[in-house]
Design a protein around this motif. Structure first.
Motif, PDB file in Angstrom:
ATOM      1  N   ARG A 288      -0.977  -2.943  -2.692  1.00 32.65           N
ATOM      2  CA  ARG A 288      -1.126  -2.373  -4.027  1.00 32.65           C
ATOM      3  C   ARG A 288      -0.422  -3.251  -5.058  1.00 32.65           C
ATOM      4  NH1 ARG A 288       0.151   2.754  -2.193  1.00 32.65           N
ATOM      5  NH2 ARG A 288       2.313   2.392  -2.780  1.00 32.65           N
TER       6      ARG A 288
ATOM      7  N   ALA B 258      -2.146  -5.208  -8.212  1.00 35.77           N
ATOM      8  CA  ALA B 258      -1.846  -4.809  -9.594  1.00 35.77           C
ATOM      9  C   ALA B 258      -1.221  -5.963 -10.373  1.00 35.77           C
ATOM     10  CB  ALA B 258      -0.917  -3.596  -9.610  1.00 35.77           C
TER      11      ALA B 258
ATOM     12  N   THR C 154      -6.917  -2.548 -14.229  1.00 37.59           N
ATOM     13  CA  THR C 154      -5.616  -2.120 -13.694  1.00 37.59           C
ATOM     14  C   THR C 154      -4.796  -1.503 -14.821  1.00 37.59           C
ATOM     15  OG1 THR C 154      -5.685  -3.961 -12.153  1.00 37.59           O
ATOM     16  CG2 THR C 154      -3.549  -2.917 -12.486  1.00 37.59           C
TER      17      THR C 154
ATOM     18  N   TRP D  14       0.775   1.376 -15.954  1.00 30.05           N
ATOM     19  CA  TRP D  14       1.737   2.093 -15.101  1.00 30.05           C
ATOM     20  C   TRP D  14       1.659   1.603 -13.664  1.00 30.05           C
ATOM     21  CZ3 TRP D  14       0.228   5.323 -11.052  1.00 30.05           C
ATOM     22  CH2 TRP D  14      -1.110   5.725 -11.027  1.00 30.05           C
ATOM     23  N   GLN D  15       0.477   1.145 -13.243  1.00 30.60           N
ATOM     24  CA  GLN D  15       0.366   0.590 -11.893  1.00 30.60           C
ATOM     25  C   GLN D  15       1.119  -0.737 -11.795  1.00 30.60           C
ATOM     26  OE1 GLN D  15      -3.977   0.815 -11.987  1.00 30.60           O
ATOM     27  NE2 GLN D  15      -3.931   2.303 -10.314  1.00 30.60           N
ATOM     28  N   TYR D  16       1.031  -1.523 -12.862  1.00 35.56           N
ATOM     29  CA  TYR D  16       1.797  -2.778 -12.885  1.00 35.56           C
ATOM     30  C   TYR D  16       3.293  -2.487 -12.813  1.00 35.56           C
ATOM     31  CZ  TYR D  16       3.401  -7.405 -14.295  1.00 35.56           C
ATOM     32  OH  TYR D  16       4.024  -8.630 -14.339  1.00 35.56           O
TER      33      TYR D  16
ATOM     34  N   ARG E 291       4.817   0.091 -11.541  1.00 41.59           N
ATOM     35  CA  ARG E 291       5.186   0.472 -10.171  1.00 41.59           C
ATOM     36  C   ARG E 291       5.134  -0.718  -9.221  1.00 41.59           C
ATOM     37  NH1 ARG E 291       2.959   6.469  -8.644  1.00 41.59           N
ATOM     38  NH2 ARG E 291       3.992   7.530 -10.379  1.00 41.59           N
ATOM     39  N   ALA E 292       4.173  -1.596  -9.460  1.00 41.75           N
ATOM     40  CA  ALA E 292       4.031  -2.762  -8.583  1.00 41.75           C
ATOM     41  C   ALA E 292       5.296  -3.625  -8.604  1.00 41.75           C
ATOM     42  CB  ALA E 292       2.815  -3.589  -8.997  1.00 41.75           C
TER      43      ALA E 292
ATOM     44  N   SER F   6       3.300   2.482 -20.555  1.00 42.10           N
ATOM     45  CA  SER F   6       3.126   2.119 -19.138  1.00 42.10           C
ATOM     46  C   SER F   6       4.284   2.648 -18.299  1.00 42.10           C
ATOM     47  CB  SER F   6       3.042   0.595 -18.986  1.00 42.10           C
ATOM     48  OG  SER F   6       1.929   0.086 -19.689  1.00 42.10           O
TER      49      SER F   6
ATOM     50  N   ALA G 125       4.190   5.681 -15.476  1.00 42.15           N
ATOM     51  CA  ALA G 125       4.617   5.354 -14.105  1.00 42.15           C
ATOM     52  C   ALA G 125       5.595   6.400 -13.574  1.00 42.15           C
ATOM     53  CB  ALA G 125       5.253   3.965 -14.057  1.00 42.15           C
TER      54      ALA G 125
ATOM     55  N   GLY H 279      -2.793  -2.856 -17.617  1.00 48.29           N
ATOM     56  CA  GLY H 279      -1.767  -3.718 -17.050  1.00 48.29           C
ATOM     57  C   GLY H 279      -1.631  -5.030 -17.811  1.00 48.29           C
TER      58      GLY H 279
END
Lengths: 447, 447
Positions: free
Chosen positions: A299, A303, A338, A341-343, A345-346, B307, B311, B340
């Motif tokens: 993941r 991301a 993407t 927020w995924q970035y 968390r990444a 973001s 998250a 992202g």
């Protein structure tokens, strides 16, 4: 020197940088001869391989003459002095076109050398040309480029792998003894594996990326491809600003953690077998290790690479999509989806993965697995059979290499044997700071 | 001590921490008396103000007795020894509920003190209770909280501002002399401005945020609210782990860069006039400065805050949206739409903004502007008139404070006067490391 054109491989096939260096120092050969040999090989072979975007005859001969003059003057810049090198066409070389493999940059001429190129020149290397890159380095196949696909010297209907495909082919064909690549998810190691040469991705940040067009800035690494681990090591030390030092053999047994590749991505069992067999070498204590946190690792890689790649290209995607190939446009568009927020968390998941890898490398000295899950697919093939399942080509190529970009760990691919006549790479991963150990073991297991 | 209940304001109104300290040291008053005064004021006033989620009578009296025993033993923990403090209900205090202002955490009890609370206790402070926070600290109005809106002591139909609204009201009403807040886009300075007290947001990272529920981790700051700059300074030094030191007056003239607030956000001209007039003080050399790069700054703040906030909350938004207030759910959903690649670019734009601010602070010692664009709107008001234009309430509240979260610079809001009987804050921004200079000038211009 004209013999180079008489063979299916170039002059540098089977010659190490140390051999060449000895001949230069003994004045049995001049740097100009080596540059001519590389240029001759490009002329002879590149129609078939398409490994080069640009051959720089004038620049190469000028640099070689300067190298010869320095050698004649007793000035020794080290092991790369007078050695021809090819540079991936996503890295700036002053005065030459840098196309990034893309129609967007078809006429783009760099005004300055990238820092890695500056360091190679300072070490006396002679830049002979720019090698084919997968468009914007965003693809592991090496067959989507403004100047066309690079072709695998082992079977020219097969892909080189990418994105540093031209560099892989140029070294495999003996056109140059050393080539620069970049590696964001495996782009040095994959073509090394598929073309049967050695490819080294340093630790993150060990070689500056200034002057290298970004793909994904926190994953991008500048690396080297060569015919042997020793030659990769010479190139690496020059790039990292380390002074040349002979490699030392370590007498003690080395503990190796074998990662069953199917944990990371389904892998051709024959490929797995060849890579595993290469470790059946005296002095290696191999045991199986199974890293945790792989879902989060995948993941995070996705991301981060997607967010950073789209950030580089957002305007081009919006304003001139027709200048991309369909493949790269499609992945860039997907990359733009993407979420922020995924970035975020990444970044945390990346740190967790780094901790997992650091812990593994407290238990064993090196990690080992195949470099790619398959041997070289055919050019334009977009689906490969892996263990009976048709699989999009990207996964089996980057599935085993991308974890080490996220980890920022030094990693090398060495030839381990062949399956159906096609090269199989064994990948070794180590701890930053332990590169010499990594190179020493790589040299021992390389076939 | 019982006089505290006889007034519309609490015992601490008009009393400085230094005064209280002198009385404690002279044994004219005990820490237990101060704790009782705070608890009495909560009982008397909080029905109207809703500044508190929890009053901790038992814990406060225990801590106060310990403080008294230490003072009697001759042990002096410094200026905060025996001083009652209130803590925003998004910060962990062991054994007390921490609701985050949210139904999601209505019954959540913290098991450990946050690091900032630990530091306050080590300095001898007495925690008397937890103050109302805007739900998850994600809002500048202070009127969306599981326990209801906090109310402005100046006019209880008006908002306190937020998100540290309860802390602002508690200090303004004299219930406590000092309160902890957090500030991600202005959440300490906005309620300070609207409630007519002083609020200080330290430099990013100067006070650890461990044990503080995150809103946006790279923008979150722990800060303090008090009746005076001196009291803020005492609180800040304890939180930052700096030893107490008397403030020094600087004799030399101070250069102030006035930022016309309308550059950042349309601002009520009367508010601008009051804030600007507060700088008409001997020893200040005020000139106008106009920072560049404001569009990129705004983009960066939005992309980063959104973001990072999403998250934190993605699962809650997906799985239990009904537990959010409509306002916070709406902004969290919008926050999830940030891409992202926009976050990636925002990190670069943030660095550029920091460079802009650093350059300004090479030209002048401090920057100045109003803290908010308007005085306190009414509770539940979602649109305010600014210069004749109906404007969503969020912008005029955070428009002048958020740039300094992105910059990570220390910033203070001090009372500058009133418009229509309602407080107006003047904001001063300085360089990290120059906090004492910032406090000294803030003390001189505070009205």
């Amino acid at each position: 020197m004209s013999t180079a054109t008489q063979h299916a491989t170039g002059f540098f096939h089977g010659r190490t940088i140390d051999d060449l260096r000895a001949q230069l120092r003994a004045e049995k050969m001049r740097a100009v001869d080596l540059a001519e040999a590389a240029l001759t090989a490009i002329s002879a072979l590149d129609g078939e391989l398409n490994a080069f975007v640009t051959a720089d005859r004038d620049g190469a001969l000028r640099a070689a003459e300067r190298a010869d003059a320095e050698i004649a003057d007793g000035r020794d810049r080290g092991p790369l002095h007078g050695i021809p090198v090819a540079v991936k066409d996503i890295i700036d070389v002053a005065g030459l076109r840098t196309t990034m493999g893309s129609a967007h940059f078809a006429e783009h001429v760099s005004t300055e050398d990238a820092e890695c190129v500056r360091r190679l020149r300072a070490a006396g290397a002679v830049i002979v040309g720019k090698t084919t890159t997968h468009e914007f380095a965003f693809g592991p196949t090496g067959d989507r480029a403004y100047n066309g696909a690079s072709r695998n010297p082992h079977e020219t209907r097969r892909m080189t792998g990418g994105s540093s495909g031209g560099s892989g082919a140029a070294v495999a064909a003996g056109i140059v003894p050393l080539a620069l690549g970049t590696d964001t998810g495996g782009s040095v190691r994959i073509p090394a594996s598929l073309c049967g040469v050695t490819g080294f991705k340093p630790a993150y940040g060990a070689v500056p990326a200034d002057g290298v067009f970004p793909l994904s800035q926190t994953l991008d690494h500048v690396g080297v491809l060569a015919a042997s681990t020793d030659d990769c090591r010479l190139g690496y030390r020059a790039l990292a600003g380390l002074r040349p030092m002979p490699s030392r053999e370590h007498g003690s047994e080395v503990s190796i953690g074998w990662i069953p590749p199917d944990l990371l991505h389904p892998t051709d069992p024959e490929v797995t077998g060849i890579a595993r067999a290469a470790l059946e070498t005296d002095g290696l204590d191999v045991r199986e290790v199974r890293p945790g946190g792989l879902d989060a690792m995948l993941r995070a890689f996705g991301a981060i690479q997607f967010s950073e790649a789209h950030a580089v290209h957002a305007e081009r995607v919006a304003e001139a999509p027709q200048l991309f190939t369909d493949d790269v446009l499609a992945i860039l568009r997907r990359a733009g989806e993407t979420a922020g927020w995924q970035y975020v968390r990444a970044l945390t998941e990346r740190d967790q993965w780094r901790a997992v890898v650091a812990e593994l490398l407290d238990e064993v000295e090196l990690l080992a697995m195949p470099t790619t899950c398959v041997t070289a697919p055919e050019i334009d093939q977009r689906e490969v059979d892996v263990r009976g399942t048709p699989t999009p080509v990207r996964g089996p190529l980057i599935g085993l290499t991308r974890p080490w970009n996220l980890a920022g760990a030094p990693a090398i691919s060495v030839p381990a044997g062949t399956v159906g006549g096609l090269p199989v790479g064994l990948q070794l991963v180590g701890r930053p700071g332990q590169e010499d150990r990594l190179f020493a073991v790589a040299a021992r297991v390389s076939r």
